[in-house]
Design a protein around this motif. Structure first.
Motif, mmCIF file in Angstrom:
data_model
loop_
_atom_site.group_PDB
_atom_site.id
_atom_site.type_symbol
_atom_site.label_atom_id
_atom_site.label_comp_id
_atom_site.label_asym_id
_atom_site.label_seq_id
_atom_site.Cartn_x
_atom_site.Cartn_y
_atom_site.Cartn_z
ATOM 1 N N VAL A 1 4.985 -10.986 9.438
ATOM 2 C CA VAL A 1 3.884 -11.850 9.905
ATOM 3 C C VAL A 1 2.596 -11.507 9.132
ATOM 4 C CG1 VAL A 1 2.466 -12.500 11.907
ATOM 5 C CG2 VAL A 1 4.929 -12.107 12.199
ATOM 6 N N GLY A 2 2.125 -12.471 8.332
ATOM 7 C CA GLY A 2 0.976 -12.256 7.447
ATOM 8 C C GLY A 2 -0.244 -11.605 8.105
ATOM 9 N N PRO A 3 -0.781 -12.185 9.190
ATOM 10 C CA PRO A 3 -1.991 -11.600 9.788
ATOM 11 C C PRO A 3 -1.802 -10.154 10.283
ATOM 12 C CG PRO A 3 -1.624 -13.831 10.604
ATOM 13 C CD PRO A 3 -0.409 -13.462 9.808
ATOM 14 N N LEU A 4 -0.598 -9.825 10.778
ATOM 15 C CA LEU A 4 -0.350 -8.444 11.229
ATOM 16 C C LEU A 4 -0.307 -7.508 10.024
ATOM 17 C CD1 LEU A 4 2.384 -8.984 13.997
ATOM 18 C CD2 LEU A 4 -0.034 -8.435 14.338
ATOM 19 N N PHE A 5 0.377 -7.959 8.973
ATOM 20 C CA PHE A 5 0.439 -7.168 7.732
ATOM 21 C C PHE A 5 -0.973 -6.900 7.202
ATOM 22 C CE2 PHE A 5 -0.054 -7.941 3.133
ATOM 23 C CZ PHE A 5 0.432 -6.734 2.649
ATOM 24 N N ARG A 6 -1.811 -7.950 7.139
ATOM 25 C CA ARG A 6 -3.152 -7.799 6.560
ATOM 26 C C ARG A 6 -4.040 -6.899 7.424
ATOM 27 N NH1 ARG A 6 -1.740 -13.012 4.816
ATOM 28 N NH2 ARG A 6 -2.498 -14.027 6.689
ATOM 29 N N ARG A 7 -3.890 -7.032 8.749
ATOM 30 C CA ARG A 7 -4.714 -6.205 9.639
ATOM 31 C C ARG A 7 -4.351 -4.722 9.476
ATOM 32 N NH1 ARG A 7 -4.627 -8.257 15.639
ATOM 33 N NH2 ARG A 7 -2.745 -7.022 15.828
ATOM 34 N N ALA A 8 -3.061 -4.426 9.423
ATOM 35 C CA ALA A 8 -2.620 -3.030 9.268
ATOM 36 C C ALA A 8 -3.053 -2.483 7.899
ATOM 37 C CB ALA A 8 -1.106 -2.932 9.434
ATOM 38 N N ARG A 9 -2.893 -3.301 6.868
ATOM 39 C CA ARG A 9 -3.264 -2.843 5.516
ATOM 40 C C ARG A 9 -4.752 -2.503 5.439
ATOM 41 N NH1 ARG A 9 -2.628 -6.846 0.455
ATOM 42 N NH2 ARG A 9 -4.039 -7.994 1.798
ATOM 43 N N LYS A 10 -5.579 -3.375 6.047
ATOM 44 C CA LYS A 10 -7.037 -3.160 6.052
ATOM 45 C C LYS A 10 -7.367 -1.857 6.796
ATOM 46 C CE LYS A 10 -11.252 -5.750 7.300
ATOM 47 N NZ LYS A 10 -11.707 -5.326 8.621
ATOM 48 N N TYR A 11 -6.726 -1.669 7.950
ATOM 49 C CA TYR A 11 -7.007 -0.484 8.765
ATOM 50 C C TYR A 11 -6.673 0.808 7.999
ATOM 51 C CZ TYR A 11 -6.719 3.011 12.433
ATOM 52 O OH TYR A 11 -6.882 4.163 13.164
ATOM 53 N N PHE A 12 -5.469 0.881 7.437
ATOM 54 C CA PHE A 12 -5.067 2.113 6.759
ATOM 55 C C PHE A 12 -5.924 2.367 5.518
ATOM 56 C CE2 PHE A 12 -0.893 1.294 9.005
ATOM 57 C CZ PHE A 12 -1.101 2.291 9.953
ATOM 58 N N LEU B 1 14.403 -9.098 15.631
ATOM 59 C CA LEU B 1 14.292 -9.068 14.182
ATOM 60 C C LEU B 1 14.567 -10.502 13.717
ATOM 61 C CD1 LEU B 1 14.107 -6.870 11.805
ATOM 62 C CD2 LEU B 1 16.570 -7.171 11.624
ATOM 63 N N VAL B 2 13.643 -11.045 12.930
ATOM 64 C CA VAL B 2 13.728 -12.448 12.527
ATOM 65 C C VAL B 2 13.721 -12.500 10.998
ATOM 66 C CG1 VAL B 2 12.548 -14.688 12.726
ATOM 67 C CG2 VAL B 2 12.359 -13.034 14.571
ATOM 68 N N THR B 3 14.466 -13.433 10.415
ATOM 69 C CA THR B 3 14.447 -13.512 8.944
ATOM 70 C C THR B 3 13.309 -14.418 8.457
ATOM 71 O OG1 THR B 3 16.080 -15.270 9.051
ATOM 72 C CG2 THR B 3 16.912 -13.056 8.623
ATOM 73 N N GLY B 4 12.986 -14.323 7.189
ATOM 74 C CA GLY B 4 11.930 -15.140 6.599
ATOM 75 C C GLY B 4 10.549 -14.536 6.845
ATOM 76 N N VAL B 5 9.515 -15.123 6.196
ATOM 77 C CA VAL B 5 8.148 -14.609 6.395
ATOM 78 C C VAL B 5 7.249 -15.688 6.996
ATOM 79 C CG1 VAL B 5 8.141 -12.819 4.609
ATOM 80 C CG2 VAL B 5 7.504 -15.149 4.004
ATOM 81 N N GLU B 6 6.197 -15.268 7.660
ATOM 82 C CA GLU B 6 5.139 -16.181 8.152
ATOM 83 C C GLU B 6 3.864 -15.808 7.418
ATOM 84 O OE1 GLU B 6 4.430 -16.436 12.446
ATOM 85 O OE2 GLU B 6 6.594 -16.196 12.755
ATOM 86 N N HIS B 7 3.156 -16.806 6.886
ATOM 87 C CA HIS B 7 1.939 -16.505 6.119
ATOM 88 C C HIS B 7 0.660 -16.498 6.921
ATOM 89 C CE1 HIS B 7 3.855 -16.105 2.275
ATOM 90 N NE2 HIS B 7 4.684 -17.024 2.722
#
Ligand code: SAH
Length: 221
Positions: A118-129, A215-221
């Protein structure tokens, strides 16, 4: 202003100590794991309205129909992943979500590779770390069912979303003697499982009932 901040710090310190006591009572014994959880500010991983509940031993919503895992389950999975070892070299996590489990792992593992679809979750975690200056966590926005082939092998693989069938690629990327831990099973009847790679065989153990998002396949932007 300063008083409010230090008061919040004080309250969360006590709440955190209570949480660690609860984890011990529930059977978590690995001191390194308890220490890593005590060192992880769970209030940083939940939204503003839920911060006062950050140290309850409960899963909480993080948006996008996902949840931050229950601390007991984080502790148990981490304990299983480590086994008798005090430290691992490289761990692959599927399902970064809030990043809380990732943060706990980063204190016990040289390099943590984590994948979120999930794009927004990925970006939020990346920003935090990145803001925290943590440099041993590597994040990817992708479908984790394929693993992270270019970074293999991993001495631990942790899946934080449930599936009836653990993807073959994840087994293939495990090193000799490595452990995979995952909630296994269909919705409503999942069990925490470990798979230990010994030669060409896998030693499978199933324990504790758990409830994870799928667990779901594919990505969400
Ligand atoms: N360890 C996280 C758990 C988050 S819930 C935490 O404590 O915050 C599980 C996460 O797995 C969700 O964020 C979901 O989007 C993600 N997920 C589900 N299927 C996935 C897949 N195929 N690849 C990567 N991430 C996945």
């Amino acid at each position: 202003m300063t008083a409010t901040i230090s008061q919040t710090g004080f309250i969360s310190k006590r709440a955190k100590q209570r949480l660690i006591d609860t984890l011990r009572q529930k059977g978590i014994q690995n001191e390194a794991v308890l220490g890593a959880i005590a060192d992880s500010p769970r209030h940083d991983f939940v939204e503003e309205a839920l911060k006062s509940r950050a140290y309850e031993d409960k899963a909480l919503p993080i948006g996008y129909r996902q949840t931050i895992s229950q601390p007991y389950v984080v502790a148990l999975m981490t304990e299983q992943l480590l086994g008798k070892q005090s430290r691992l070299r490289a761990v692959l996590e599927i399902g970064t979500g809030s990043g809380f489990q990732t943060s706990v792992l980063s204190k016990l593992v040289d390099r943590v590779y984590t994948i979120e679809r999930v794009g927004p979750l990925f970006r939020r975690a990346r920003k935090y770390f990145s803001e925290q200056g943590i440099d041993n966590i590597f994040l990817r926005h992708a479908d984790g069912t394929a693993g992270w082939p270019t970074r293999r092998p991993f001495d631990g693989v942790i899946v934080t979303a449930a599936t009836p069938q653990i993807p073959q690629a994840l087994f293939a990327q495990l090193s000799e003697g490595g452990t995979l831990v995952a909630p296994e099973g269909a919705e409503g009847k999942q069990k925490l499982s470990t798979w230990k790679k010994i030669g060409r065989q896998f030693q499978h153990q199933s324990f504790e009932d758990v409830t994870f998002v799928p667990l779901v396949t594919g990505v969400e932007h």
